[in-house]
Design an enzyme around this catalytic site. Structure first.
Site, PDB file in Angstrom:
ATOM      1  N   PRO A   1      47.436  35.898  53.354  1.00  0.00           N
ATOM      2  CG  PRO A   1      45.061  36.282  52.941  1.00  0.00           C
ATOM      3  CD  PRO A   1      46.260  36.523  53.952  1.00  0.00           C
ATOM      4  CG  MET A   2      50.781  37.147  50.383  1.00  0.00           C
ATOM      5  SD  MET A   2      52.683  37.130  50.557  1.00  0.00           S
ATOM      6  CE  MET A   2      53.104  35.491  50.939  1.00  0.00           C
ATOM      7  CB  VAL A   3      47.064  36.752  44.428  1.00  0.00           C
ATOM      8  CG1 VAL A   3      46.845  35.894  43.131  1.00  0.00           C
ATOM      9  CG2 VAL A   3      45.789  36.747  44.976  1.00  0.00           C
TER      10      VAL A   3
ATOM     11  CB  CYS B   1      40.766  42.496  47.705  1.00  0.00           C
ATOM     12  SG  CYS B   1      41.860  42.069  46.385  1.00  0.00           S
TER      13      CYS B   1
END
Length: 149
Positions: free
Chosen positions: A44-46, A127
């Site tokens: 997952p990568m913003v 995170c």
């Protein structure tokens, strides 16, 4: 002369423990489905793991992809946000929904809404981004006694 190490578990004890832990689950807990086979994973990568990038990544070998971080409360409350954040297409599977939040009930509602569209749900518990600090999620859940409870 063969000597058994005192700290080593007996053969088969890991399977017994696994079976016992499954038996100890409350009746409302559904058994976990195993993830499909995968070798290459798109994490997952913003701002990067939205649908077009996932499809491109799959074209070049990604077997399993994650959505970007999805805010669980907004996902539960806002249909437009839900449609935008969990946008998918044929060929975009298997997919893992990546949620952040700090309310177990809301995270569960979000997971249940996503369940028909994904093979798994991932909770963001590590995170270190500034947004996680201001939103009190990710690794910052451990910053207070309430978060650790």
């Amino acid at each position: 002369h063969s000597k058994k190490r005192s700290g080593a578990p007996a053969a088969g004890s890991a399977k017994k423990k696994q079976k016992a832990s499954r038996a100890a689950l409350p009746s409302h807990v559904t058994p976990v489905r195993p993830l499909p086979p995968h070798r290459l994973v798109l994490a997952p990568m913003v701002g990067a793991s939205e649908l077009p990038f996932r499809l491109l990544s799959r074209k070049y070998g990604a077997d399993l992809c994650y959505t970007p971080m999805i805010y669980s409360a907004r996902f539960v409350e806002d249909d437009a946000y839900r449609q935008a954040e969990l946008r998918t297409a044929p060929g975009d599977a298997p997919l893992v929904a990546h949620f952040c939040g700090n309310c177990p009930a809301t995270l569960l509602k979000a997971a249940r809404l996503a369940e028909p569209h994904v093979c798994a749900v991932d909770l963001n518990l590590g995170c270190p981004q500034r947004v996680a600090h201001s939103g009190n999620f990710g690794s910052y859940l451990c910053a207070t006694a309430e978060g650790r409870a």
